[in-house]
Design a protein around this motif. Structure first.
Motif, PDB file in Angstrom:
ATOM      1  N   UNK A 141       0.808  -1.219   0.000  1.00  0.00           N
ATOM      2  CA  UNK A 141       0.000   0.000   0.000  1.00  0.00           C
ATOM      3  C   UNK A 141       0.841   1.269   0.000  1.00  0.00           C
ATOM      4  N   UNK A 142       2.024   1.208   0.632  1.00  0.00           N
ATOM      5  CA  UNK A 142       2.876   2.394   0.727  1.00  0.00           C
ATOM      6  C   UNK A 142       4.249   1.982   1.229  1.00  0.00           C
ATOM      7  N   UNK A 143       5.237   2.825   0.965  1.00  0.00           N
ATOM      8  CA  UNK A 143       6.552   2.612   1.566  1.00  0.00           C
ATOM      9  C   UNK A 143       7.283   3.947   1.657  1.00  0.00           C
ATOM     10  N   UNK A 144       8.225   3.995   2.593  1.00  0.00           N
ATOM     11  CA  UNK A 144       9.027   5.199   2.791  1.00  0.00           C
ATOM     12  C   UNK A 144      10.447   4.926   2.336  1.00  0.00           C
ATOM     13  N   UNK A 145      11.032   5.914   1.680  1.00  0.00           N
ATOM     14  CA  UNK A 145      12.440   5.850   1.276  1.00  0.00           C
ATOM     15  C   UNK A 145      13.029   7.237   1.522  1.00  0.00           C
ATOM     16  N   UNK A 146      13.844   7.338   2.561  1.00  0.00           N
ATOM     17  CA  UNK A 146      14.380   8.643   2.918  1.00  0.00           C
ATOM     18  C   UNK A 146      13.260   9.567   3.367  1.00  0.00           C
ATOM     19  N   UNK A 147      13.163  10.728   2.736  1.00  0.00           N
ATOM     20  CA  UNK A 147      12.119  11.681   3.101  1.00  0.00           C
ATOM     21  C   UNK A 147      10.996  11.697   2.072  1.00  0.00           C
ATOM     22  N   UNK A 148      10.757  10.539   1.436  1.00  0.00           N
ATOM     23  CA  UNK A 148       9.684  10.440   0.458  1.00  0.00           C
ATOM     24  C   UNK A 148       8.805   9.229   0.704  1.00  0.00           C
ATOM     25  N   UNK A 149       7.499   9.417   0.553  1.00  0.00           N
ATOM     26  CA  UNK A 149       6.548   8.319   0.676  1.00  0.00           C
ATOM     27  C   UNK A 149       5.956   8.009  -0.699  1.00  0.00           C
ATOM     28  N   UNK A 150       5.875   6.740  -1.025  1.00  0.00           N
ATOM     29  CA  UNK A 150       5.193   6.295  -2.242  1.00  0.00           C
ATOM     30  C   UNK A 150       3.885   5.641  -1.819  1.00  0.00           C
ATOM     31  N   UNK A 151       2.788   6.064  -2.429  1.00  0.00           N
ATOM     32  CA  UNK A 151       1.461   5.610  -2.034  1.00  0.00           C
ATOM     33  C   UNK A 151       0.765   4.940  -3.208  1.00  0.00           C
ATOM     34  N   UNK A 152       0.208   3.777  -2.977  1.00  0.00           N
ATOM     35  CA  UNK A 152      -0.526   3.062  -4.025  1.00  0.00           C
ATOM     36  C   UNK A 152      -1.835   3.782  -4.309  1.00  0.00           C
ATOM     37  N   UNK A 153      -1.999   4.275  -5.532  1.00  0.00           N
ATOM     38  CA  UNK A 153      -3.221   4.997  -5.889  1.00  0.00           C
ATOM     39  C   UNK A 153      -4.448   4.114  -5.712  1.00  0.00           C
ATOM     40  N   UNK A 154      -4.368   2.854  -6.130  1.00  0.00           N
ATOM     41  CA  UNK A 154      -5.519   1.951  -6.017  1.00  0.00           C
ATOM     42  C   UNK A 154      -5.895   1.707  -4.563  1.00  0.00           C
ATOM     43  N   UNK A 155      -4.900   1.464  -3.726  1.00  0.00           N
ATOM     44  CA  UNK A 155      -5.164   1.211  -2.310  1.00  0.00           C
ATOM     45  C   UNK A 155      -5.795   2.425  -1.657  1.00  0.00           C
ATOM     46  N   UNK A 156      -5.267   3.609  -1.927  1.00  0.00           N
ATOM     47  CA  UNK A 156      -5.775   4.805  -1.260  1.00  0.00           C
ATOM     48  C   UNK A 156      -7.162   5.180  -1.756  1.00  0.00           C
ATOM     49  N   UNK A 157      -7.466   4.921  -3.008  1.00  0.00           N
ATOM     50  CA  UNK A 157      -8.841   5.131  -3.472  1.00  0.00           C
ATOM     51  C   UNK A 157      -9.797   4.223  -2.701  1.00  0.00           C
ATOM     52  N   UNK A 158      -9.383   2.997  -2.534  1.00  0.00           N
ATOM     53  CA  UNK A 158     -10.245   1.995  -1.896  1.00  0.00           C
ATOM     54  C   UNK A 158     -10.362   2.220  -0.391  1.00  0.00           C
ATOM     55  N   UNK A 159      -9.303   2.702   0.228  1.00  0.00           N
ATOM     56  CA  UNK A 159      -9.249   2.759   1.689  1.00  0.00           C
ATOM     57  C   UNK A 159      -9.247   4.180   2.259  1.00  0.00           C
ATOM     58  N   UNK A 160      -9.600   5.177   1.467  1.00  0.00           N
ATOM     59  CA  UNK A 160      -9.480   6.560   1.949  1.00  0.00           C
ATOM     60  C   UNK A 160     -10.379   6.847   3.141  1.00  0.00           C
ATOM     61  N   UNK A 161     -11.433   6.064   3.324  1.00  0.00           N
ATOM     62  CA  UNK A 161     -12.304   6.252   4.481  1.00  0.00           C
ATOM     63  C   UNK A 161     -12.022   5.244   5.586  1.00  0.00           C
ATOM     64  N   UNK A 162     -10.976   4.427   5.420  1.00  0.00           N
ATOM     65  CA  UNK A 162     -10.684   3.397   6.423  1.00  0.00           C
ATOM     66  C   UNK A 162      -9.198   3.403   6.790  1.00  0.00           C
ATOM     67  N   UNK A 163      -8.389   2.701   6.032  1.00  0.00           N
ATOM     68  CA  UNK A 163      -6.994   2.456   6.403  1.00  0.00           C
ATOM     69  C   UNK A 163      -6.014   3.544   5.964  1.00  0.00           C
TER      70      UNK A 163
END
Length: 459
Positions: free
Chosen positions: A305-327
């Protein structure tokens, strides 16, 4: 009165008469453009659905007719998303019965409207759109927001703006159908607070041919920026905390539909919790990054769903669309902890830094998430279902529960002390005995025993 206008008064015209109407009304009605597409909501002559238009903030209400039991609520009309499949009832709004209906959008205040767009999706005739669009400021003495069934809305303070019949565009083939009323290169729609969509009865006699409306856009004239789906435009936003100390850069180029949620939900959380995380996980001489990025990606690895590398976060667009009201927000809290942890800092302050076990790194992040940010969710509970495989070094939620036990049983300051040791490259199992008086393995056994007792389990 022309024959075409006379036909429009009497009832719905045939497709050929409709086309004549749109060309002869140029002085009295807004320009109407229609197009069908077999490749998603991508059109040649009209724009793709908008994301942050004025319609997204409007109040939508069905004032005549009945919503179908399988239809989504009216909120789906202005949520900035479209169906992924051609036959997806829960991603569309549609009526039941055979009498049509009236749908009203209240913009909250009188607004200069540049364009109104309507989009539908279905493999057959339910992609066809047939409606009349009316507008009103709501100030006329005879104004009624819900004109009686079968009446002419013009008698109740409404102005007829356009008539839409897309059958000539779709030719009965279904697919995705788009309509733009007004637009940048036209004289617009007009100045109104309310819009009324007088939806015609279904094309066929049966109730199962009512239009599947996927999205309705209302674009205000002079809008700062209208984001649209399927755009190649780079969408980057910068935000900062009220004191200006921390900045967040969001790249939503691959998920522009997430911008409204980012601004309404995600950034306020970041503004509150990122400073908190820096304060609760300190170490001598260390300051967490003052700026970090959040990038939505459409090509994230499966199950990530996501990962951090240094001072940057990568976020899965599909996951966040699906889970924006939950996780979704809790997921970002976890990743922000990793930004603050910054265990690579150990190489700057320690000539021989020790590695931090992964279970500790992830356990701290999930401890903050599940026990400090959203304890009410109980997302890291030990249950009868997972206690059989639970180990203190199980990582993520399981280790988070162990850390919570340590904080509650001994001292909550142990967690930031452990984090500081990791950041400085001096984490060692022997520290547990210093902090609690017991070795790590014994603490793990005590924790499991406490969980069994809580669950009333003998073994």
């Amino acid at each position: 009165m022309s024959k075409t206008l006379h036909s429009l008064r009497r009832g719905w015209p045939a497709a050929s008469l409709f086309l004549l109407a749109t060309t002869t009304w140029c002085q009295a009605a807004a320009e109407v453009k229609m197009e069908a597409s077999a490749e998603g909501f991508i059109f040649e002559k009209i724009p793709a659905p908008a994301i942050n238009d004025a319609g997204a903030e409007a109040r939508w209400k069905l004032v005549d007719g009945e919503q179908d039991n399988f239809s989504a609520d009216t909120a789906v009309l202005a949520d900035g998303t479209v169906p992924q499949n051609e036959d997806d009832p829960r991603a569309n709004f549609f009526l039941s019965g055979t009498t049509g209906g009236k749908l009203v959008a209240d913009l909250g205040e009188t607004t200069e409207i540049e364009s109104v767009g309507s989009y539908s999706c279905h493999p057959r005739e339910r992609a066809d759109q047939l409606y009349r669009l009316y507008g009103s400021t709501g100030t006329a003495g005879a104004f009624k927001i819900a004109p009686p069934a079968g009446s002419d809305p013009k008698q109740f303070g409404w102005t007829l703006l356009a008539t839409v019949d897309t059958r000539s565009a779709s030719q009965g083939k279904g697919g995705r159908v788009g309509v733009e009323i007004g637009g940048e290169r036209s004289r617009g729609v007009g100045r109104f607070r309310y819009l009324l969509f007088d939806i015609a009865p279904p094309v066929k006699a049966g109730a199962t041919s009512n239009t599947f409306f996927s999205e309705i856009d209302v674009v205000a004239a002079g809008a700062k920026e209208t984001l649209r789906l399927h755009s190649n435009k780079k969408v980057v936003r910068e935000y900062e905390t009220k004191d200006g100390k921390y900045q967040f850069v969001v790249d939503a180029s691959q998920a522009p539909d997430m911008v409204p949620w980012v601004e309404k939900e995600l950034i306020p959380m970041c503004e509150e919790w990122y400073p908190k995380l820096n304060a609760m996980l300190p170490s001598k001489g260390y300051e967490g990054p003052e700026k970090f990025s959040l990038t939505f990606k459409s090509d994230m690895p499966d199950g990530v769903p996501a990962y951090a590398a240094g001072d940057g976060l990568s976020l899965s667009a599909d996951f966040f669309r699906r889970e924006k009201d939950r996780e979704a927000k809790g997921c970002v809290v976890h990743e922000m902890v990793h930004v603050v942890q910054n265990y690579g800092y150990a190489r700057q302050v320690n000539r021989h830094p020790k590695d931090t076990p992964v279970w500790v790194t992830e356990g701290i992040a999930d401890y903050v998430r599940w026990f400090l940010y959203e304890p009410e969710s109980k997302g890291a509970e030990i249950t009868e279902g997972n206690i059989g495989s639970a180990r203190y070094d199980g990582s993520y939620r399981i280790t988070a529960n162990f850390f919570h036990y340590i904080a509650e049983t001994y001292d909550p300051r142990i967690i930031p002390e452990m984090n500081a040791a990791c950041r400085e490259g001096r984490y060692d199992e022997e520290l547990w005995k210093k902090w609690t008086g017991k070795p790590l393995q014994e603490l793990g056994a005590d924790w499991l025993a406490a969980q069994r007792k809580r669950l009333h389990l003998r073994h």
